[in-house]
Design an enzyme around this catalytic site. Structure first.
Site, PDB file in Angstrom:
ATOM      1  CD  GLN A  17     -23.403  14.023  -5.565  1.00  0.00           C
ATOM      2  OE1 GLN A  17     -23.173  13.375  -6.555  1.00  0.00           O
ATOM      3  NE2 GLN A  17     -23.205  13.522  -4.363  1.00  0.00           N
ATOM      4  CG  LEU A  72     -27.791  37.803  -0.776  1.00  0.00           C
ATOM      5  CD1 LEU A  72     -27.234  39.218  -0.705  1.00  0.00           C
ATOM      6  CD2 LEU A  72     -28.414  37.569  -2.161  1.00  0.00           C
ATOM      7  CB  THR A  74     -32.014  35.274   0.850  1.00  0.00           C
ATOM      8  OG1 THR A  74     -32.072  34.001   1.483  1.00  0.00           O
ATOM      9  CG2 THR A  74     -30.997  35.262  -0.253  1.00  0.00           C
ATOM     10  CE  LYS A  75     -34.888  31.837   6.210  1.00  0.00           C
ATOM     11  NZ  LYS A  75     -34.682  30.682   7.071  1.00  0.00           N
ATOM     12  CG  PHE A  97     -33.513  26.305  -0.843  1.00  0.00           C
ATOM     13  CD1 PHE A  97     -32.302  26.315  -0.156  1.00  0.00           C
ATOM     14  CD2 PHE A  97     -33.832  27.397  -1.631  1.00  0.00           C
ATOM     15  CE1 PHE A  97     -31.424  27.379  -0.274  1.00  0.00           C
ATOM     16  CE2 PHE A  97     -32.966  28.458  -1.756  1.00  0.00           C
ATOM     17  CZ  PHE A  97     -31.762  28.458  -1.084  1.00  0.00           C
ATOM     18  CE  LYS A 137     -35.836  20.391   5.319  1.00  0.00           C
ATOM     19  NZ  LYS A 137     -35.024  21.090   6.314  1.00  0.00           N
ATOM     20  CE1 TYR A 139     -28.666  15.894   2.468  1.00  0.00           C
ATOM     21  CE2 TYR A 139     -30.168  15.155   4.171  1.00  0.00           C
ATOM     22  CZ  TYR A 139     -29.294  16.104   3.670  1.00  0.00           C
ATOM     23  OH  TYR A 139     -29.070  17.259   4.364  1.00  0.00           O
ATOM     24  N   GLY A 248     -30.295  -4.941 -18.716  1.00  0.00           N
ATOM     25  CA  GLY A 248     -31.014  -4.753 -19.968  1.00  0.00           C
ATOM     26  C   GLY A 248     -31.527  -6.047 -20.570  1.00  0.00           C
ATOM     27  CD  GLN A 250     -27.877  -6.430 -22.760  1.00  0.00           C
ATOM     28  OE1 GLN A 250     -27.662  -6.087 -21.607  1.00  0.00           O
ATOM     29  NE2 GLN A 250     -28.712  -5.788 -23.544  1.00  0.00           N
ATOM     30  CD  GLN A 273     -25.069  -8.047 -25.769  1.00  0.00           C
ATOM     31  OE1 GLN A 273     -26.148  -8.555 -25.627  1.00  0.00           O
ATOM     32  NE2 GLN A 273     -24.919  -6.798 -26.064  1.00  0.00           N
TER      33      GLN A 273
HETATM   34  N1  CAO Z   1     -29.791  33.053   3.368  1.00  0.00           N
HETATM   35  C1  CAO Z   1     -30.712  32.825   4.305  1.00  0.00           C
HETATM   36  N2  CAO Z   1     -31.308  31.630   4.485  1.00  0.00           N
HETATM   37  C2  CAO Z   1     -30.934  30.630   3.668  1.00  0.00           C
HETATM   38  C3  CAO Z   1     -29.977  30.805   2.655  1.00  0.00           C
HETATM   39  C4  CAO Z   1     -29.383  32.081   2.515  1.00  0.00           C
HETATM   40  N3  CAO Z   1     -28.470  32.350   1.587  1.00  0.00           N
HETATM   41  N4  CAO Z   1     -29.810  29.625   2.020  1.00  0.00           N
HETATM   42  C5  CAO Z   1     -30.646  28.745   2.606  1.00  0.00           C
HETATM   43  N5  CAO Z   1     -31.323  29.343   3.597  1.00  0.00           N
HETATM   44  C6  CAO Z   1     -32.332  28.757   4.483  1.00  0.00           C
HETATM   45  C7  CAO Z   1     -33.571  28.330   3.753  1.00  0.00           C
HETATM   46  O1  CAO Z   1     -34.365  29.438   3.433  1.00  0.00           O
HETATM   47  C8  CAO Z   1     -34.200  27.390   4.776  1.00  0.00           C
HETATM   48  O2  CAO Z   1     -34.891  28.147   5.740  1.00  0.00           O
HETATM   49  P1  CAO Z   1     -36.335  27.761   6.358  1.00  0.00           P
HETATM   50  O3  CAO Z   1     -36.397  26.260   6.413  1.00  0.00           O
HETATM   51  O4  CAO Z   1     -36.302  28.413   7.679  1.00  0.00           O
HETATM   52  O5  CAO Z   1     -37.359  28.315   5.449  1.00  0.00           O
HETATM   53  C9  CAO Z   1     -32.989  26.799   5.503  1.00  0.00           C
HETATM   54  O6  CAO Z   1     -31.861  27.543   5.039  1.00  0.00           O
HETATM   55  C10 CAO Z   1     -32.778  25.342   5.293  1.00  0.00           C
HETATM   56  O7  CAO Z   1     -32.819  25.013   3.924  1.00  0.00           O
HETATM   57  P2  CAO Z   1     -33.010  23.500   3.455  1.00  0.00           P
HETATM   58  O8  CAO Z   1     -34.320  22.971   3.902  1.00  0.00           O
HETATM   59  O9  CAO Z   1     -32.796  23.439   1.997  1.00  0.00           O
HETATM   60  O10 CAO Z   1     -31.779  22.778   4.167  1.00  0.00           O
HETATM   61  P3  CAO Z   1     -31.661  21.471   5.059  1.00  0.00           P
HETATM   62  O11 CAO Z   1     -30.227  21.382   5.424  1.00  0.00           O
HETATM   63  O12 CAO Z   1     -32.630  21.461   6.185  1.00  0.00           O
HETATM   64  O13 CAO Z   1     -32.048  20.270   4.095  1.00  0.00           O
HETATM   65  C11 CAO Z   1     -31.848  18.980   2.068  1.00  0.00           C
HETATM   66  C12 CAO Z   1     -31.122  19.813   3.127  1.00  0.00           C
HETATM   67  C13 CAO Z   1     -30.848  18.641   0.985  1.00  0.00           C
HETATM   68  C14 CAO Z   1     -32.370  17.691   2.708  1.00  0.00           C
HETATM   69  C15 CAO Z   1     -33.023  19.811   1.502  1.00  0.00           C
HETATM   70  O14 CAO Z   1     -32.514  21.006   1.012  1.00  0.00           O
HETATM   71  C16 CAO Z   1     -33.787  19.091   0.396  1.00  0.00           C
HETATM   72  O15 CAO Z   1     -34.574  18.163   0.640  1.00  0.00           O
HETATM   73  N6  CAO Z   1     -33.590  19.547  -0.832  1.00  0.00           N
HETATM   74  C17 CAO Z   1     -34.325  19.053  -1.991  1.00  0.00           C
HETATM   75  C18 CAO Z   1     -33.843  17.708  -2.391  1.00  0.00           C
HETATM   76  C19 CAO Z   1     -32.363  17.700  -2.666  1.00  0.00           C
HETATM   77  O16 CAO Z   1     -31.850  18.420  -3.483  1.00  0.00           O
HETATM   78  N7  CAO Z   1     -31.676  16.778  -1.979  1.00  0.00           N
HETATM   79  C20 CAO Z   1     -30.361  16.387  -2.423  1.00  0.00           C
HETATM   80  C21 CAO Z   1     -29.291  17.044  -1.807  1.00  0.00           C
HETATM   81  S1  CAO Z   1     -27.862  16.234  -2.334  1.00  0.00           S
HETATM   82  O17 CAO Z   1     -27.851  14.832  -1.453  1.00  0.00           O
END
Ligand code: CAO
Length: 416
Positions: A17, A72, A74-75, A97, A137, A139, A248, A250, A273
């Site tokens: 999101q 795509l 990307t790996k 990510f 990480k 959420y 705030g 009020q 207020q």
């Molecule tokens: N091709 C190949 N690999 C891909 C890819 C693609 N198109 N898109 C993503 N990946 C891979 C990433 O490179 C990553 O690989 P490695 O960990 O092996 O390097 C893997 O997918 C996992 O990515 P991630 O860590 O972002 O995903 P997750 O599901 O484990 O975690 C989240 C999700 C949201 C907790 C984490 O992305 C995060 O903390 N993001 C930052 C904070 C954030 O935005 N959180 C809010 C989300 S909304 O609630």
């Protein structure tokens, strides 16, 4: 009519999101947003909480409208090559990510700058760079707890409470959009890109700034005069949860209206207020309170605030929330009915303004989404359906100069 961000190309490496909310906003305003997703799977929200079997879920469609989708991997070496070309031709790359994922993919900030010195790299993380939790990480609700929202939300005799509003997710995305637009403005002057980073903790805290104000007032005084705990309750050394009191400063409360026994949303929010006190007294039929020193200042009222609310609830008992607001608005009193999502979905004003929009989707048919909350005099924001997974893969590759044979080879190699 051209849209303000037309000509801006954005690599949308976002998911869930926080990131998608940001790039969706930029797509509404005319940017070409190319959502890059893993082949076969795509953004995890495509399959989360589905209401139509095998179709994209509303969680996805409501955060990814007006975008194009490129699959795509990307790996793979071929996938990295496509991404490299895309970086060279784009203005902005947005990602959320987990920490370090982009570096592990081989696209460090230094490498991205080598490929395209004008690139703006915009990132969302849970915590800011260098923070002692930077590896986590994160959420939504994690961020609400880390940003001070949970400890200050709810009732004093209950646990810390998270809000239904996406303070950690969409709010962070909105902060990121402001950062991106600022960096684009700077790039117009210097030709240089830069890294824009927003943490979810910081974005939540930015909305909780009045609570940091209150902590400092509490440190100095030992009490907070506008909280329900004053003057009879106890204060500790931390900002307490204030229930439905106005954050705030009020004093206000959520008050029952006619039908509350069976309708969970038969309430209004009523603010007492300072400047509205005289009109409130007139509306309630209590003109004698206007100049009474026991009532005529906020501080004088505070020790009987719940008696005043009880009096108002009694006044409200034979009025629906809509009838009550219709009376109070004539007196210029700030108030609102507590609206359910059903009432919001059917609100003709929200439909007319484009804030609630109906969109047609090839898999799930018509659905409602929230359109742009920002209105422009010279632009109407049109919300179009979110892309199916990989819907624009071949088109984007052709734009990058790949021939039909090369595109087929990328498919065969499972790189797209
Ligand atoms: N091709 C190949 N690999 C891909 C890819 C693609 N198109 N898109 C993503 N990946 C891979 C990433 O490179 C990553 O690989 P490695 O960990 O092996 O390097 C893997 O997918 C996992 O990515 P991630 O860590 O972002 O995903 P997750 O599901 O484990 O975690 C989240 C999700 C949201 C907790 C984490 O992305 C995060 O903390 N993001 C930052 C904070 C954030 O935005 N959180 C809010 C989300 S909304 O609630």
């Amino acid at each position: 009519m051209t849209k303000p961000l037309e000509g801006i190309k954005i690599i949308d490496f976002t998911h869930v999101q926080a990131g998608p909310a940001c790039t969706q906003l930029l797509a509404w305003f005319g940017a070409d947003v190319i959502k890059v997703e893993r082949p076969g799977a795509g953004d995890v929200t495509r399959s989360q909480l589905r209401h139509v079997k095998d179709a994209d879920a509303l969680y996805f469609t409501m955060l990814n409208s007006n975008k194009r989708s490129l699959t795509l991997d990307t790996k793979t070496p071929q996938g990295k090559e496509v991404l490299t070309k895309l970086i060279k031709e784009s203005d902005v790359m947005v990602e959320n990510f987990g920490p370090g994922a982009l570096d592990r993919m081989g696209f460090t900030w230094a490498h991205i700058q080598e490929l395209n010195p004008g690139m703006i790299l915009a990132s969302v993380k849970g915590f800011s760079d260098g923070h002692h939790y930077e590896d986590l990480k994160v959420y939504e609700n994690v961020a609400q707890c880390a940003g001070g929202a949970a400890s200050t939300t709810g009732f004093w005799d209950g646990p810390p409470t998270v809000s239904a509003a996406a303070l950690g997710d969409s709010n962070t995305g909105m902060h990121l959009a402001i950062g991106i637009l600022t960096a684009l403005h700077q790039k117009n002057k210097t030709g240089k890109g830069q890294k824009v980073a927003v943490s979810m903790q910081d974005s939540v805290l930015n909305l909780c700034r009045v609570k940091l104000r209150d902590q400092q007032r509490l440190d100095a005084l030992g009490y907070l005069e506008e909280y329900p705990q004053y003057p009879h309750g106890e204060f500790s050394d931390v900002v307490p949860r204030g229930g439905n009191a106005g954050g705030g400063g009020q004093p206000g409360w959520v008050l029952k209206c006619k039908g509350w026994e069976t309708d969970p949303n038969a309430y209004i929010y009523f603010t007492i207020q300072g400047h509205a006190w005289a009109p409130i007294c007139k509306a309630l039929g209590k003109p004698e309170w206007i100049d009474d020193p026991a009532y005529n200042t906020a501080i004088a009222r505070q020790d009987k605030i719940f008696d005043i609310f009880a009096f108002i609830e009694n006044w409200l008992s034979d009025k629906t929330k809509f009838e009550a607001v219709d009376i109070l608005r004539k007196f210029d009193i700030p108030c609102s009915p507590v609206l359910s999502m059903k009432e919001i979905a059917n609100d003709p004003s929200l439909r007319a303004s484009g804030t609630v929009v109906e969109v047609d989707h090839p898999q799930i048919g018509k659905y409602l989404t929230v359109g742009s909350p920002i209105k422009f005099s010279d632009m109407t924001v049109e919300v179009t359906a979110s892309p199916l997974l990989g819907q624009h893969t071949n088109e984007v590759l052709a734009d990058l100069g790949y021939s039909q044979e090369e595109i087929s080879a990328l498919h065969d190699a499972k790189a797209v």
